[in-house]
Design a protein around this motif. Structure first.
Motif, short mmCIF file in Angstrom:
data_model
loop_
_atom_site.label_atom_id
_atom_site.label_comp_id
_atom_site.label_asym_id
_atom_site.label_seq_id
_atom_site.Cartn_x
_atom_site.Cartn_y
_atom_site.Cartn_z
N SER A 54 -2.06 4.26 0.33
CA SER A 54 -3.41 3.71 0.21
C SER A 54 -4.02 3.05 1.27
N ASN A 94 -6.71 0.05 1.95
CA ASN A 94 -7.44 -0.97 1.38
C ASN A 94 -8.15 -1.95 2.22
N LEU A 113 -11.87 3.98 1.23
CA LEU A 113 -11.03 3.35 0.36
C LEU A 113 -10.28 4.55 -0.55
N ASP A 126 0.88 -1.19 0.06
CA ASP A 126 -0.13 0.04 -0.25
C ASP A 126 0.94 1.34 0.01
#
Length: 398
Positions: free
Chosen positions: A240, A242, A265, A231
């Motif tokens: 990120s 997730n 997200l 990520d």
């Protein structure tokens, strides 16, 4: 919708009439035979008419509506909640069962009125109901948010009964709730945050990374614990979100779940200094993995125990409490760093949509409700700046 099947010279019309208390589908049938000499078109038209009439006739309530609320709620958990809702949501609803079953659990589902539920909701707000208060604190009722959650649990059970054609009306729809209480969120000031980061420089690298990300990214605790190295985009300095790492006794401990909402997200670009720290930490974790050898369990998680397993959900909080004891800094919660991030964004003049997207809220209204006071303060400062500028212009004109 009625189902029509040809049976010899006649037609069988089948209509689903809800479900029994045991979850078995009720099916009612009738047979219609066309009159002699009817054309195919006449048969088709009359057949559809008979199907509609029979379906309307079957729209009455299921006989299983006399089931007690507690019995049906337990079936709801098994049939609907556990297969479809998030684990933490189910766990939270189960926390509400004891008081709810005591109040209305022995009542028949079809005999529960808005008055029954209103009395229960009022009782939850009475002083002394809340057991989680200090010895020196005055008796309190449950918070408005918790009371709303109780009603949400009851209402969801009734909604399922309506869907099963056991009831036509949800008595919760007419219950009066206490007003929402949006409190000002307690978090560090800018000066306190700077002092926190200064002390943090002398701590273990893992917690330096954890709380730096908490402040700069505004991530939830579960989102931080769920971060994996895939990520982290070192080239573009983007993190990120997730997944989330959570704890549930019913799931046997730590488990990985989807994010809180679809809006959670998200990918955030963070300063280069944060990624310099991440690079140092990745090197250290690689060295720790080599030391552990075969005992290392590869999970790709950023934050792990000594053997590589996902870090426990309560571990960062225990470390933070110890950190406050050693440094003498004002105690705040891990979640308060998320509020700090939001406050810094708002006071920097970042627009509401961007703040909402950064925090991963599903709706902008959620951000506005939670940070109404902060937005009001930022707006007041902006108004003062305009006023000061106009005063300055006035002086120039004079």
């Amino acid at each position: 919708m009625a189902r029509i099947v040809k049976r010899g010279k006649g037609y069988q019309i089948r209509v689903s009439d809800g479900y029994t208390a045991k979850g078995k589908q009720n099916v009612k049938t009738m047979t219609w035979t066309p009159r002699p000499n009817m054309t195919d078109k006449q048969i088709e038209k009359e057949l559809q008419k008979q199907a509609v009439l029979f379906e309307q006739k079957c729209q009455g309530l299921s006989e299983s509506a006399d089931i007690k609320f507690e019995t049906f709620a337990k079936q709801w958990f098994k049939e609907y909640a556990e297969p479809r809702l998030r684990v933490r949501t189910v766990d939270r609803y189960k926390q509400y069962t004891a008081r709810t079953y005591t109040a209305i659990g022995s009542l028949r589902l079809d005999k529960i009125t808005p008055r029954h539920i209103q009395s229960f909701i009022n009782n939850l707000q009475e002083p002394g109901i809340n057991q989680k208060v200090g010895e020196k604190e005055p008796p309190k009722g449950l918070s408005p948010g918790t009371v709303r959650n109780y009603l949400s649990f009851i209402s969801t059970v009734f909604d399922y009964a309506i869907r099963m054609n056991m009831l036509k009306d949800n008595p919760c729809s007419r219950v009066v709730l206490p007003p929402r209480n949006y409190k000002q969120r307690d978090c560090y000031t800018l000066e306190e945050a700077q002092k926190f980061l200064k002390f943090l420089q002398f701590e273990s690298l893992m917690y330096r990374v954890f709380f730096t990300l908490a402040i700069y990214g505004g991530f939830r605790k579960g989102e931080l614990l769920g971060l994996e190295w895939k990520d982290i985009d070192f080239d573009s300095c983007v993190v990120s979100v997730n997944r989330t790492s959570l704890y549930s006794k019913s799931k046997g401990g730590i488990f990985t779940d989807t994010t809180k909402t679809k809006g959670s997200l998200r990918s955030l670009k963070l300063p280069v200094s944060v990624f310099d720290l991440l690079r140092q930490y990745k090197v250290q974790q690689a060295q720790d993995r080599l030391k552990m050898g075969d005992r290392w369990i590869d999970t790709d998680r950023l934050f792990t125990a000594e053997n590589g397993k996902p870090l426990g959900n309560s571990t960062p909080l225990k470390w933070l409490d110890d950190f406050f004891e050693r440094t003498g800094l004002r105690k705040v919660t891990i979640h308060s760093f998320r509020h700090l991030n939001a406050s810094l964004l708002i006071n920097a003049g970042v627009d509401i949509k961007t703040v909402s997207a950064t925090l991963g809220h599903s709706q902008v209204s959620t951000t506005l409700n939670i940070y109404a006071h902060t937005f009001a303060q930022a707006q007041a400062k902006a108004s003062e700046a305009v006023a000061d500028a106009l005063k300055l212009d006035d002086k120039k004109q004079a």
